[in-house]
Design an enzyme around this catalytic site. Structure first.
Site, short mmCIF file in Angstrom:
data_model
loop_
_atom_site.label_atom_id
_atom_site.label_comp_id
_atom_site.label_asym_id
_atom_site.label_seq_id
_atom_site.Cartn_x
_atom_site.Cartn_y
_atom_site.Cartn_z
N ASP A 6 1.93 -6.67 5.73
CA ASP A 6 2.96 -6.28 6.70
C ASP A 6 2.75 -4.86 7.23
O ASP A 6 3.51 -4.41 8.08
CB ASP A 6 4.37 -6.45 6.10
CG ASP A 6 4.55 -5.74 4.77
OD1 ASP A 6 3.58 -5.60 4.02
OD2 ASP A 6 5.70 -5.33 4.47
N HIS A 42 12.01 -0.73 6.68
CA HIS A 42 11.34 -1.65 5.77
C HIS A 42 12.36 -2.55 5.06
O HIS A 42 12.25 -2.88 3.88
CB HIS A 42 10.48 -0.91 4.73
CG HIS A 42 9.41 -1.79 4.13
ND1 HIS A 42 9.57 -2.42 2.91
CD2 HIS A 42 8.21 -2.18 4.58
CE1 HIS A 42 8.49 -3.12 2.64
NE2 HIS A 42 7.64 -3.00 3.64
N ASP A 65 5.26 2.19 1.65
CA ASP A 65 6.28 1.65 0.73
C ASP A 65 6.25 2.48 -0.55
O ASP A 65 5.17 2.89 -1.01
CB ASP A 65 5.94 0.21 0.37
CG ASP A 65 6.02 -0.74 1.55
OD1 ASP A 65 6.44 -0.32 2.65
OD2 ASP A 65 5.63 -1.91 1.40
N HIS A 70 3.71 2.73 -5.48
CA HIS A 70 3.90 1.34 -5.05
C HIS A 70 3.02 0.45 -5.93
O HIS A 70 2.37 0.93 -6.85
CB HIS A 70 3.57 1.23 -3.56
CG HIS A 70 4.00 -0.07 -2.93
ND1 HIS A 70 5.21 -0.66 -3.17
CD2 HIS A 70 3.35 -0.88 -2.05
CE1 HIS A 70 5.28 -1.79 -2.48
NE2 HIS A 70 4.18 -1.95 -1.79
N HIS A 112 -1.07 1.49 3.34
CA HIS A 112 -1.64 0.70 2.23
C HIS A 112 -2.02 -0.69 2.76
O HIS A 112 -1.69 -1.05 3.89
CB HIS A 112 -0.67 0.61 1.06
CG HIS A 112 0.60 -0.12 1.31
ND1 HIS A 112 1.51 0.26 2.30
CD2 HIS A 112 1.17 -1.20 0.71
CE1 HIS A 112 2.54 -0.55 2.27
NE2 HIS A 112 2.37 -1.45 1.34
#
Lengths: 307, 307
Positions: A67, A272, A214, A143, A63
């Site tokens: 980060d 993460h 994520d 997410h 995505h």
């Protein structure tokens, strides 16, 4: 051929620091090298892990939060500066091509290699890559913005010839090997059927890996990753911060472990991590109460898929 | 107040490696902090140098080659994640705003602080920033794309009161101090003129710094940096690679030293080294033959402007 493995380059969230590297990892599978996410500093981590840049052909971006891809423009520029000619395939959500091209436009850079963008937009499990040895699927995640995990599966390979047994049957010639490898029985000149299992060994076990980051706790993931060998599932928080996890679209170590347990995966690795937790072993401890075979992943550590 | 200084964060060119960091530096001058260029990894180098992120208000980007700004989007995102509210001024060529906004657009990021872009386009020396203590000018450079160096000059400050002498003159009251500090003489009640130099000391020496990277050997620079205290001039190559320097729009250590010598600067530091030269002391050696007070800059080293 090397055993299939995953090398963690970075496994922290949001802000890079002296010790914490944002998400990036290398999957080596059946001789192919896949880069999954590419946080700032990935090219330096790749050097530390001794990964050859020209071996990277396929890049998967989950995505467009920084980060997970702020190191990509630097890596693509380095490919250019190193004189790369081979094309790169980038599997990413809509927008990445615009970002990369805006960089190249303003620096007047004309790269000599080709970048093929495979723009992901589906919200279902979708096969996005296939070659003779591997298949890759998206895993829809939940997410704050459009996000995919990725499922990498080895394809079943040919059966191995049992030469000791083959030599006992004079009628078997080299031209028959191809059929034996794909599982056919052998018929002798006298018409006797010799079952394939007597002449070959089972092929090597097929291995699989899933990257899920994520994401909030999201039960539809479970069906997509049933019985896989290795699962990387994000655990940004401990369960003391469960509300924060919900509000930010992330998971706790406890929730990651539940996903692993329900999917009956062989092994779970966590990552993460939020920088607010200085000791990553706390994530492992929390998850271990739910799922035994779990490890808190660490930068530059290599995990073999068959262990 | 701290003495004015320059901290090198990165001083290599093009490709970041385990040891080599691309261009970024921090100038601390009269209590202000200026970030000059921002290659990938700058935010980690800032942490190592113990620079507080919220002190950075002004960011100067020389040009839009990646080794000079690929760390900026990460730094601006970190400002956002840290809850920054104070605005940032970015002095950069046209295009940077487009690049940054394209990132924020696709990640659906709404930053809470304001970014003011001061778009540079002049090809002449131009004052681009001024406050009560400092002036900053562009220095037009000669590179493959539009590039500026930057000249930072302290403004002359007020004269310092000589309290020992002042106390000897009963007519002098606190309300007269302001006039004395700006250099006015004092007239006693009897009409006697006391010269200012008897009642005050000279203000501290004003200091200046110039950043010149990336650039070919370009003699117009000389007039802009005459007699400055510290000059950072790129030396991507040694003179053995003079042709390569010309073809790529860079300088040799030898040429950087000529610029320093002709401009009669106090001290020269070199940087933007090509990775092909493993020993940066070779740059220093080459330059020293032309200009004595020269040093090959190193990451995380601090250079005081008055030394």
């Amino acid at each position: 051929m090397k055993k299939s493995s995953l090398t963690i380059l970075g496994c922290h969230s949001s802000i890079p620091t002296k010790k914490f590297y944002p998400t990036a990892q290398i999957l080596e599978m059946k001789g192919f090298i896949f880069l999954i996410d590419c946080g700032e500093g990935t090219q330096v981590q790749l050097r530390k892990a001794k990964i050859k840049f020209n071996k990277i052909i396929h890049i998967f971006i989950s995505h467009l939060h920084g980060d997970h891809f702020f190191g990509l423009i630097g890596l693509l520029s380095t490919f250019h500066l190193l004189g790369r000619e081979e094309s790169v395939n980038i599997y990413a959500p809509k927008g990445l091509k615009d970002i990369i091209n805006t960089h190249f436009k303003w620096s007047y850079t004309r790269i000599k290699y080709c970048i093929d963008y495979i723009e992901l937009s589906s919200n279902k499990l979708e096969k996005i890559m296939e070659n003779e040895k591997i298949e890759v699927y998206t895993i829809p995640l939940k997410h704050r913005i459009y996000t995919n995990g990725f499922l990498f599966k080895e394809k079943i390979s040919n059966r191995k010839l049992n030469m000791e047994e083959i030599k006992k049957i004079p009628d078997i010639n080299i031209i028959h090997y191809k059929d034996l490898k794909i599982g056919k029985n052998f018929k002798t000149n006298e018409g006797i059927i010799i079952p394939n299992c007597q002449l070959t060994f089972d092929p090597p076990k097929i291995l699989s890996y899933a990257f899920c980051s994520d994401t909030s706790y999201y039960s539809p993931i479970i069906d997509h990753i049933k019985y896989i060998d290795l699962l990387y599932h994000e655990s940004t928080f401990l369960k003391t911060e469960k509300i924060r996890a919900i509000n930010t679209g992330h998971s706790t170590a406890n929730q990651a472990a539940y996903i692993a347990k329900k999917a009956k995966v062989k092994k779970l690795i966590l990552g993460h991590y939020s920088n607010r937790f200085p000791n990553i072993k706390d994530f492992e401890k929390e998850a271990k109460k739910i799922f035994y075979n779990v490890e808190a992943s660490e930068p530059l550590k290599k995990y073999y898929l068959d262990q």
